[in-house]
Write a protein that holds these residues in place. Sequence first.
Motif, mmCIF file in Angstrom:
data_model
loop_
_atom_site.group_PDB
_atom_site.id
_atom_site.type_symbol
_atom_site.label_atom_id
_atom_site.label_comp_id
_atom_site.label_asym_id
_atom_site.label_seq_id
_atom_site.Cartn_x
_atom_site.Cartn_y
_atom_site.Cartn_z
ATOM 1 N N GLY A 194 -8.164 -8.913 -11.038
ATOM 2 C CA GLY A 194 -8.529 -8.677 -9.648
ATOM 3 C C GLY A 194 -7.400 -7.931 -8.960
ATOM 4 O O GLY A 194 -6.246 -7.988 -9.395
ATOM 5 N N VAL A 195 -7.721 -7.222 -7.888
ATOM 6 C CA VAL A 195 -6.728 -6.468 -7.116
ATOM 7 C C VAL A 195 -6.289 -7.321 -5.939
ATOM 8 O O VAL A 195 -7.110 -7.760 -5.133
ATOM 9 C CB VAL A 195 -7.307 -5.123 -6.632
ATOM 10 C CG1 VAL A 195 -6.322 -4.410 -5.719
ATOM 11 C CG2 VAL A 195 -7.677 -4.251 -7.817
ATOM 12 N N LEU A 196 -4.966 -7.546 -5.833
ATOM 13 C CA LEU A 196 -4.404 -8.347 -4.745
ATOM 14 C C LEU A 196 -3.923 -7.495 -3.580
ATOM 15 O O LEU A 196 -3.999 -7.903 -2.431
ATOM 16 C CB LEU A 196 -3.233 -9.197 -5.256
ATOM 17 C CG LEU A 196 -3.556 -10.202 -6.351
ATOM 18 C CD1 LEU A 196 -2.271 -10.835 -6.872
ATOM 19 C CD2 LEU A 196 -4.503 -11.263 -5.822
ATOM 20 N N SER A 197 -3.407 -6.305 -3.881
ATOM 21 C CA SER A 197 -2.801 -5.476 -2.841
ATOM 22 C C SER A 197 -2.803 -4.015 -3.267
ATOM 23 O O SER A 197 -2.678 -3.710 -4.457
ATOM 24 C CB SER A 197 -1.357 -5.943 -2.606
ATOM 25 O OG SER A 197 -0.707 -5.160 -1.645
ATOM 26 N N VAL A 198 -2.928 -3.126 -2.270
ATOM 27 C CA VAL A 198 -2.856 -1.687 -2.502
ATOM 28 C C VAL A 198 -1.983 -1.085 -1.408
ATOM 29 O O VAL A 198 -2.157 -1.397 -0.229
ATOM 30 C CB VAL A 198 -4.254 -1.028 -2.456
ATOM 31 C CG1 VAL A 198 -4.161 0.475 -2.632
ATOM 32 C CG2 VAL A 198 -5.173 -1.632 -3.499
ATOM 33 N N VAL A 199 -1.020 -0.234 -1.808
ATOM 34 C CA VAL A 199 -0.147 0.435 -0.846
ATOM 35 C C VAL A 199 -0.065 1.907 -1.233
ATOM 36 O O VAL A 199 0.272 2.237 -2.368
ATOM 37 C CB VAL A 199 1.279 -0.179 -0.828
ATOM 38 C CG1 VAL A 199 2.115 0.453 0.283
ATOM 39 C CG2 VAL A 199 1.229 -1.691 -0.669
ATOM 40 N N LEU A 200 -0.366 2.779 -0.280
ATOM 41 C CA LEU A 200 -0.346 4.225 -0.485
ATOM 42 C C LEU A 200 0.862 4.795 0.255
ATOM 43 O O LEU A 200 1.073 4.483 1.436
ATOM 44 C CB LEU A 200 -1.644 4.834 0.053
ATOM 45 C CG LEU A 200 -1.878 6.320 -0.088
ATOM 46 C CD1 LEU A 200 -1.958 6.724 -1.560
ATOM 47 C CD2 LEU A 200 -3.170 6.705 0.636
ATOM 48 N N TYR A 201 1.677 5.615 -0.434
ATOM 49 C CA TYR A 201 2.921 6.158 0.122
ATOM 50 C C TYR A 201 2.881 7.682 0.179
ATOM 51 O O TYR A 201 2.226 8.326 -0.638
ATOM 52 C CB TYR A 201 4.104 5.778 -0.770
ATOM 53 C CG TYR A 201 4.373 4.303 -0.870
ATOM 54 C CD1 TYR A 201 5.278 3.679 -0.024
ATOM 55 C CD2 TYR A 201 3.733 3.536 -1.835
ATOM 56 C CE1 TYR A 201 5.543 2.328 -0.136
ATOM 57 C CE2 TYR A 201 3.991 2.178 -1.952
ATOM 58 C CZ TYR A 201 4.898 1.580 -1.101
ATOM 59 O OH TYR A 201 5.149 0.233 -1.213
ATOM 60 N N ASP A 202 3.672 8.245 1.097
ATOM 61 C CA ASP A 202 3.853 9.689 1.096
ATOM 62 C C ASP A 202 5.037 10.034 0.194
ATOM 63 O O ASP A 202 5.657 9.146 -0.397
ATOM 64 C CB ASP A 202 4.007 10.253 2.515
ATOM 65 C CG ASP A 202 5.303 9.866 3.225
ATOM 66 O OD1 ASP A 202 6.245 9.340 2.581
ATOM 67 O OD2 ASP A 202 5.391 10.114 4.439
ATOM 68 N N THR A 203 5.357 11.305 0.079
ATOM 69 C CA THR A 203 6.428 11.738 -0.826
ATOM 70 C C THR A 203 7.808 11.287 -0.366
ATOM 71 O O THR A 203 8.753 11.315 -1.150
ATOM 72 C CB THR A 203 6.425 13.271 -0.996
ATOM 73 O OG1 THR A 203 6.513 13.883 0.293
ATOM 74 C CG2 THR A 203 5.168 13.741 -1.719
ATOM 75 N N ILE A 237 1.556 4.973 4.028
ATOM 76 C CA ILE A 237 0.440 5.630 4.708
ATOM 77 C C ILE A 237 -0.650 4.599 5.001
ATOM 78 O O ILE A 237 -1.170 4.523 6.105
ATOM 79 C CB ILE A 237 -0.151 6.766 3.842
ATOM 80 C CG1 ILE A 237 0.904 7.838 3.575
ATOM 81 C CG2 ILE A 237 -1.381 7.369 4.508
ATOM 82 C CD1 ILE A 237 0.476 8.891 2.548
ATOM 83 N N LEU A 238 -1.007 3.822 3.993
ATOM 84 C CA LEU A 238 -2.022 2.777 4.103
ATOM 85 C C LEU A 238 -1.570 1.577 3.278
ATOM 86 O O LEU A 238 -0.938 1.752 2.233
ATOM 87 C CB LEU A 238 -3.372 3.253 3.550
ATOM 88 C CG LEU A 238 -4.082 4.387 4.257
ATOM 89 C CD1 LEU A 238 -5.251 4.881 3.401
ATOM 90 C CD2 LEU A 238 -4.581 3.954 5.617
ATOM 91 N N ALA A 239 -1.935 0.391 3.734
ATOM 92 C CA ALA A 239 -1.626 -0.820 2.958
ATOM 93 C C ALA A 239 -2.692 -1.858 3.250
ATOM 94 O O ALA A 239 -3.188 -1.954 4.370
ATOM 95 C CB ALA A 239 -0.251 -1.360 3.332
ATOM 96 N N ASP A 240 -3.036 -2.610 2.226
ATOM 97 C CA ASP A 240 -4.000 -3.685 2.412
ATOM 98 C C ASP A 240 -3.793 -4.742 1.342
ATOM 99 O O ASP A 240 -3.379 -4.435 0.222
ATOM 100 C CB ASP A 240 -5.429 -3.169 2.344
ATOM 101 C CG ASP A 240 -6.373 -3.929 3.250
ATOM 102 O OD1 ASP A 240 -6.034 -5.053 3.673
ATOM 103 O OD2 ASP A 240 -7.458 -3.401 3.534
ATOM 104 N N SER A 241 -4.070 -5.983 1.720
ATOM 105 C CA SER A 241 -4.033 -7.107 0.785
ATOM 106 C C SER A 241 -5.406 -7.749 0.779
ATOM 107 O O SER A 241 -6.116 -7.725 1.784
ATOM 108 C CB SER A 241 -2.984 -8.132 1.222
ATOM 109 O OG SER A 241 -1.706 -7.564 1.123
ATOM 110 N N PHE A 242 -5.770 -8.342 -0.358
ATOM 111 C CA PHE A 242 -7.118 -8.851 -0.513
ATOM 112 C C PHE A 242 -7.177 -10.339 -0.796
ATOM 113 O O PHE A 242 -8.195 -10.843 -1.260
ATOM 114 C CB PHE A 242 -7.841 -8.052 -1.606
ATOM 115 C CG PHE A 242 -7.812 -6.575 -1.319
ATOM 116 C CD1 PHE A 242 -8.572 -6.036 -0.305
ATOM 117 C CD2 PHE A 242 -6.964 -5.743 -2.027
ATOM 118 C CE1 PHE A 242 -8.528 -4.680 -0.010
ATOM 119 C CE2 PHE A 242 -6.911 -4.389 -1.745
ATOM 120 C CZ PHE A 242 -7.687 -3.853 -0.740
ATOM 121 N N GLY A 243 -6.077 -11.058 -0.548
ATOM 122 C CA GLY A 243 -6.081 -12.509 -0.685
ATOM 123 C C GLY A 243 -6.450 -12.981 -2.072
ATOM 124 O O GLY A 243 -5.777 -12.678 -3.035
#
Length: 163
Positions: free
Chosen positions: A121-130, A135-141
Amino acid sequence: MISMKRTFLFFTLIVFLTASWMSVAGCNHQNPTKEPSSVSEKSSVDWVKLYTDANGDMVFYKIESRAENVVQVWGKRVFSIEGGNEFIRDRIDNGLSITGMEKLGYFNTLYEIDCQSKRDGVLSVVLYDTDGRIILADSFGNPKREYIVPGSIGDSFRKNVCK
């Protein structure tokens, strides 16, 4: 509204990951014709390189924690120019914002893998710039664990961390 944005972010990342990772079997080679982004492989020195995909994106992993049969592992995708452009096209095609994504660099995803049942399962996603800015971040508990698809990125992580 925030919940809907979280759902769209998660959906877009999953669609992109699935589209990019369905060809994992053919991605275990370097692709010298693809231009890397300005985020270099050197910025991932404490990560284990898994492969470079057909777009030239580099995929890494790093174990976060291990308890009995469950491993939390960070996956990192460093975008090539082509891979970043594909990510942007996918967001546009899904009606999602691309604001702040002019310098798309990489994203990290925290997976929880149950080695015994072969589910993740996916717990967290974080998108970064160079420049390394978020840029975006989310957690899914507590996400629902799904069976790991053979030949997928999750399967590659499982094979490397469930030893």
